[in-house]
Design a protein around this motif. Sequence first.
Motif, PDB file in Angstrom:
ATOM      1  N   ASN A   1       0.743  -1.391  -0.015  1.00 38.24           N
ATOM      2  CA  ASN A   1       0.343  -0.087   0.082  1.00 38.24           C
ATOM      3  C   ASN A   1       0.489   1.545   0.529  1.00 38.24           C
ATOM      4  OD1 ASN A   1      -1.385  -2.080   2.210  1.00 38.24           O
ATOM      5  ND2 ASN A   1      -3.294  -1.265   0.647  1.00 38.24           N
ATOM      6  N   ASP A   2      -0.027   2.429  -0.416  1.00 36.11           N
ATOM      7  CA  ASP A   2       0.813   3.685  -0.761  1.00 36.11           C
ATOM      8  C   ASP A   2       2.173   3.603  -1.433  1.00 36.11           C
ATOM      9  OD1 ASP A   2       0.214   6.125   1.058  1.00 36.11           O
ATOM     10  OD2 ASP A   2       1.111   5.292   2.461  1.00 36.11           O
ATOM     11  N   ILE A   3       2.281   3.555  -2.537  1.00 33.00           N
ATOM     12  CA  ILE A   3       3.248   3.043  -3.175  1.00 33.00           C
ATOM     13  C   ILE A   3       3.393   4.808  -3.791  1.00 33.00           C
ATOM     14  CG2 ILE A   3       2.035   2.511  -5.528  1.00 33.00           C
ATOM     15  CD1 ILE A   3       4.030   1.908  -6.353  1.00 33.00           C
ATOM     16  N   GLY A   4       4.800   5.410  -3.433  1.00 27.38           N
ATOM     17  CA  GLY A   4       4.886   6.646  -4.191  1.00 27.38           C
ATOM     18  C   GLY A   4       4.417   7.878  -3.593  1.00 27.38           C
ATOM     19  N   ARG A   5       4.093   8.268  -1.909  1.00 26.74           N
ATOM     20  CA  ARG A   5       3.763   9.040  -1.096  1.00 26.74           C
ATOM     21  C   ARG A   5       4.737   8.842  -0.259  1.00 26.74           C
ATOM     22  NH1 ARG A   5      -1.749   9.994  -1.450  1.00 26.74           N
ATOM     23  NH2 ARG A   5      -2.741   8.473  -2.543  1.00 26.74           N
ATOM     24  N   ALA A   6       5.300  10.632   0.049  1.00 27.06           N
ATOM     25  CA  ALA A   6       6.327  10.665   0.916  1.00 27.06           C
ATOM     26  C   ALA A   6       5.604  10.087   2.066  1.00 27.06           C
ATOM     27  CB  ALA A   6       6.414  12.523   0.739  1.00 27.06           C
ATOM     28  N   GLY A   7       6.547   9.488   3.109  1.00 29.02           N
ATOM     29  CA  GLY A   7       6.874   8.883   4.460  1.00 29.02           C
ATOM     30  C   GLY A   7       5.793   7.132   4.160  1.00 29.02           C
ATOM     31  N   ASN A   8       5.552   7.304   2.744  1.00 29.41           N
ATOM     32  CA  ASN A   8       4.841   6.072   3.081  1.00 29.41           C
ATOM     33  C   ASN A   8       6.133   4.827   3.255  1.00 29.41           C
ATOM     34  OD1 ASN A   8       7.348   5.149   1.081  1.00 29.41           O
ATOM     35  ND2 ASN A   8       5.650   5.269  -0.915  1.00 29.41           N
ATOM     36  N   VAL A   9       7.201   4.914   3.973  1.00 34.83           N
ATOM     37  CA  VAL A   9       8.392   4.226   4.989  1.00 34.83           C
ATOM     38  C   VAL A   9       7.155   3.387   5.829  1.00 34.83           C
ATOM     39  CG1 VAL A   9       9.677   6.131   5.891  1.00 34.83           C
ATOM     40  CG2 VAL A   9      10.911   3.621   5.180  1.00 34.83           C
TER      41      VAL A   9
ATOM     42  N   THR B   1       4.561   3.051   6.648  1.00 32.07           N
ATOM     43  CA  THR B   1       3.486   1.615   5.567  1.00 32.07           C
ATOM     44  C   THR B   1       4.369   0.825   5.650  1.00 32.07           C
ATOM     45  OG1 THR B   1       1.886   3.064   4.938  1.00 32.07           O
ATOM     46  CG2 THR B   1       1.758   0.983   4.044  1.00 32.07           C
ATOM     47  N   THR B   2       5.568   0.340   4.347  1.00 30.56           N
ATOM     48  CA  THR B   2       6.428  -0.172   4.202  1.00 30.56           C
ATOM     49  C   THR B   2       6.920  -1.122   5.255  1.00 30.56           C
ATOM     50  OG1 THR B   2       6.659   1.067   2.092  1.00 30.56           O
ATOM     51  CG2 THR B   2       8.140  -0.812   2.736  1.00 30.56           C
ATOM     52  N   LEU B   3       6.940  -0.211   6.401  1.00 29.20           N
ATOM     53  CA  LEU B   3       7.705  -0.962   7.856  1.00 29.20           C
ATOM     54  C   LEU B   3       6.706  -2.098   8.189  1.00 29.20           C
ATOM     55  CD1 LEU B   3      10.547   1.300   8.971  1.00 29.20           C
ATOM     56  CD2 LEU B   3      11.070  -0.675   7.576  1.00 29.20           C
ATOM     57  N   GLU B   4       6.008  -0.684   8.443  1.00 31.56           N
ATOM     58  CA  GLU B   4       4.426  -1.925   9.333  1.00 31.56           C
ATOM     59  C   GLU B   4       3.491  -2.949   8.385  1.00 31.56           C
ATOM     60  OE1 GLU B   4       0.309  -0.550  10.562  1.00 31.56           O
ATOM     61  OE2 GLU B   4       1.466   0.700   9.959  1.00 31.56           O
ATOM     62  N   THR B   5       4.153  -3.298   6.813  1.00 29.24           N
ATOM     63  CA  THR B   5       4.175  -4.728   6.550  1.00 29.24           C
ATOM     64  C   THR B   5       4.973  -5.786   6.692  1.00 29.24           C
ATOM     65  OG1 THR B   5       3.028  -2.679   4.471  1.00 29.24           O
ATOM     66  CG2 THR B   5       3.160  -5.123   3.937  1.00 29.24           C
ATOM     67  N   MET B   6       6.381  -5.127   6.086  1.00 29.55           N
ATOM     68  CA  MET B   6       7.456  -6.396   6.919  1.00 29.55           C
ATOM     69  C   MET B   6       7.201  -6.652   8.445  1.00 29.55           C
ATOM     70  SD  MET B   6      10.532  -4.328   4.716  1.00 29.55           S
ATOM     71  CE  MET B   6      10.736  -4.486   3.046  1.00 29.55           C
ATOM     72  N   ARG B   7       6.864  -5.757   9.461  1.00 27.98           N
ATOM     73  CA  ARG B   7       6.772  -6.036  10.670  1.00 27.98           C
ATOM     74  C   ARG B   7       5.710  -7.438  10.711  1.00 27.98           C
ATOM     75  NH1 ARG B   7       6.616  -0.353  11.955  1.00 27.98           N
ATOM     76  NH2 ARG B   7       9.835   0.086  12.589  1.00 27.98           N
TER      77      ARG B   7
ATOM     78  N   HIS C   1       9.044   1.994  -2.133  1.00 27.90           N
ATOM     79  CA  HIS C   1       8.212   2.422  -0.975  1.00 27.90           C
ATOM     80  C   HIS C   1       8.751   2.905   0.015  1.00 27.90           C
ATOM     81  CE1 HIS C   1       4.847   0.042  -3.122  1.00 27.90           C
ATOM     82  NE2 HIS C   1       5.530  -0.206  -3.611  1.00 27.90           N
ATOM     83  N   SER C   2      10.221   3.506  -0.671  1.00 30.41           N
ATOM     84  CA  SER C   2      11.156   3.366   1.063  1.00 30.41           C
ATOM     85  C   SER C   2      11.431   5.307   0.180  1.00 30.41           C
ATOM     86  CB  SER C   2      12.132   3.369   0.445  1.00 30.41           C
ATOM     87  OG  SER C   2      12.160   1.920   0.287  1.00 30.41           O
ATOM     88  N   TYR C   3       9.781   6.364   1.143  1.00 28.31           N
ATOM     89  CA  TYR C   3      10.063   7.300   1.027  1.00 28.31           C
ATOM     90  C   TYR C   3       9.780   7.835   2.262  1.00 28.31           C
ATOM     91  CZ  TYR C   3       9.783   6.871  -4.107  1.00 28.31           C
ATOM     92  OH  TYR C   3      10.048   6.305  -5.524  1.00 28.31           O
ATOM     93  N   ASP C   4      10.770   9.245   3.005  1.00 26.90           N
ATOM     94  CA  ASP C   4      10.598   9.414   4.256  1.00 26.90           C
ATOM     95  C   ASP C   4      10.384  10.400   4.606  1.00 26.90           C
ATOM     96  OD1 ASP C   4      10.536   9.310   6.847  1.00 26.90           O
ATOM     97  OD2 ASP C   4      12.374   8.887   7.415  1.00 26.90           O
TER      98      ASP C   4
ATOM     99  N   ARG D   1      12.404  12.923   1.396  1.00 20.77           N
ATOM    100  CA  ARG D   1      13.508  12.198   1.536  1.00 20.77           C
ATOM    101  C   ARG D   1      13.907  10.809   1.446  1.00 20.77           C
ATOM    102  NH1 ARG D   1      15.945  13.565   7.440  1.00 20.77           N
ATOM    103  NH2 ARG D   1      14.543  11.274   8.846  1.00 20.77           N
ATOM    104  N   SER D   2      14.454  10.437   2.074  1.00 23.93           N
ATOM    105  CA  SER D   2      14.614   9.094   1.635  1.00 23.93           C
ATOM    106  C   SER D   2      14.678   8.847   2.670  1.00 23.93           C
ATOM    107  CB  SER D   2      16.260   8.705   0.926  1.00 23.93           C
ATOM    108  OG  SER D   2      16.459   6.913   1.206  1.00 23.93           O
ATOM    109  N   GLY D   3      14.215   7.732   2.836  1.00 22.01           N
ATOM    110  CA  GLY D   3      13.621   6.207   3.936  1.00 22.01           C
ATOM    111  C   GLY D   3      14.800   4.329   3.331  1.00 22.01           C
ATOM    112  N   ALA D   4      15.681   4.753   2.817  1.00 23.24           N
ATOM    113  CA  ALA D   4      16.265   3.628   2.239  1.00 23.24           C
ATOM    114  C   ALA D   4      16.907   2.851   3.670  1.00 23.24           C
ATOM    115  CB  ALA D   4      17.282   3.655   1.121  1.00 23.24           C
ATOM    116  N   ALA D   5      17.335   3.648   4.524  1.00 26.19           N
ATOM    117  CA  ALA D   5      18.148   3.524   5.775  1.00 26.19           C
ATOM    118  C   ALA D   5      17.232   2.389   6.797  1.00 26.19           C
ATOM    119  CB  ALA D   5      19.431   4.454   6.443  1.00 26.19           C
ATOM    120  N   SER D   6      16.734   2.539   6.504  1.00 28.58           N
ATOM    121  CA  SER D   6      16.050   2.144   7.615  1.00 28.58           C
ATOM    122  C   SER D   6      15.121   0.825   7.506  1.00 28.58           C
ATOM    123  CB  SER D   6      14.471   2.827   7.804  1.00 28.58           C
ATOM    124  OG  SER D   6      13.863   3.350   7.552  1.00 28.58           O
ATOM    125  N   VAL D   7      14.897   0.582   5.672  1.00 29.56           N
ATOM    126  CA  VAL D   7      14.237  -0.109   5.198  1.00 29.56           C
ATOM    127  C   VAL D   7      14.913  -1.367   4.915  1.00 29.56           C
ATOM    128  CG1 VAL D   7      13.005  -1.195   2.606  1.00 29.56           C
ATOM    129  CG2 VAL D   7      11.985   0.370   3.719  1.00 29.56           C
ATOM    130  N   ALA D   8      16.500  -0.818   4.889  1.00 22.73           N
ATOM    131  CA  ALA D   8      17.527  -1.725   4.787  1.00 22.73           C
ATOM    132  C   ALA D   8      18.034  -2.655   5.440  1.00 22.73           C
ATOM    133  CB  ALA D   8      19.068  -1.125   3.698  1.00 22.73           C
TER     134      ALA D   8
END
Length: 541
Positions: free
Chosen positions: A235-243, A245-251, A266-269, A277-284
């Motif tokens: 969910n929430d593809i392409g939106r600022a802050g969607n990281v 949702t991504t992390l919640e889905t992974m959990r 799906h890695s935007y903070d 801004r990038s949310g790649a570090a927390s997803v990684a």
Amino acid sequence: MLRIANGLIIDPANGPSGRVGDLFIEGGKIVPPPSPDRRCEVLDATGLIVTPGAVEIHSHIAGPKVTSGRILLPEDHYAHPVRRRRDFRSGTGRTVPSIFVTGYRYAGLGYTTVFEASVPPLKARHVHEELADLPLVDKGCYVLMGNNYFVMKAIKTGDRGLLKELVGWLLRAAGGYAVKVVNPGGVENWKWGRGAVTLDTPVPPFEITPRDILLALVEVAEDLGLPHPVHIHANDIGRAGNVTTTLETMRALAGRRAHFAHLQFHSYDVNKKGRFRSGAASVAEFLNEHPEFTADVGQVMFGPAATMTADSPLEYSLYRLTGGKWGSCDLELETGSGVVPMVYRRNALVNAVQWAVGLELLLLVNPWQMFLTTDHPNGAPFHVYPEIIRLLMDPDYRRSELERLPAGVRRLTQLASLDRAYSLEEVVITTRAGPARALGLKGKGHLGVGADADVVLYRKQEDVAAMFSRPVYVFKRGRLVVREGEPVADAEGKTLGVEFRSDYRFPSAFRQEFASYYSISPANYPVEDDYFRLREVVVCS
């Protein structure tokens, strides 16, 4: 028997690689060295790098949305004609190429297996008709289920046996390889005139949540013994802050196998001012701690692209953003879809951050878990892969490209601080061994005895983009099909599917509704066996 002699063999799936040695091929397979008195045809590979054929785990190459993309982009076809050559078809297109050109270009890069990532069951015939024409590569497809009326109804009942019967039947009926979920519940919610969903938004008409849909389908995919886990466009593809949702889905799915598609999108903070801004570090970090998950990156590259997805709310948002051409479709009880042409620009800060986020993910995550894709043609056409490989292998080149972008990129991402350089072995992992393992394809992605003889030979060059753009030889099941980047022989690839030990049928409890609401009868729904001229199945257990 063919002997590929004295090549530098890169085969990370079978332990430390990089040795100079011989490879033996017979009957379309890699075979053990023969007895000394056995005569072989010899190909001298001295000075050449020998790798398995590349495996594309996520691409959009066939079916109704791709056809819509071709219709929406006539200029792409006028500007990029491909002339007919002896034994090879003509075609058109750079961003959304016609199907024969797609196969020639994939093979010309060293790809020997390609998966279409998004197939509505009702349109599966169209997909398989095109895939049957796709030359030189093996192929398969994933079946959309995340907004399917009957899937949601079965989840609502809480009867996992009923859902298992339905999912098994849908895969068989559509000739699919894996379960695909796109914006689970979010497309259905949008159809009812409601807004975006969170993981816990009740979705009409059954008031189940995206979390319910994901957990149920992941559990059933495991129960069915599918070789590839549920393939998730979250969910929430392409939106600022969607990281978030991504992390919640992974959990929510931690501890279970799952594949996350085009994770870059799906890695935007957001920063303290609410800016992108990038949310790649927390997803990684999360991915590296959870080896049960795999992902493909969906790298953005600058230039023309075409977004096409079953996530129709996303496409409507992109249409509102760009104001250009747009196509949308509501597909009966199964899904939606949309197409919006796109151009990613170097001087656009958002596009530049997207470019950096994808590279961050590739550089920060174990390559056995993070695979190179562009979500073709959403982030870029697949033929830019050699350029991405150069960005991964050459930090100086990567930094020079970063310097050409708006200064804000260096503030909003950490790409400038990453010095990692991919080795040749890691490139083979992220493009071959890793995707094959994630797909459960035991005969692909490696060069061990018994593997399919899908073999690629490159001439080592300082310019790795040039090297990966033009393999010297590509063998498909032991047959030479590409020389110096150009196809030299036509060959039909196999369609990859799954086979169950049980004969799953459409649940009788849903037959009356199916007959009432679908435009075709259940008897006309499944794709007939005649659509698969060459087929290989993985038996689920």
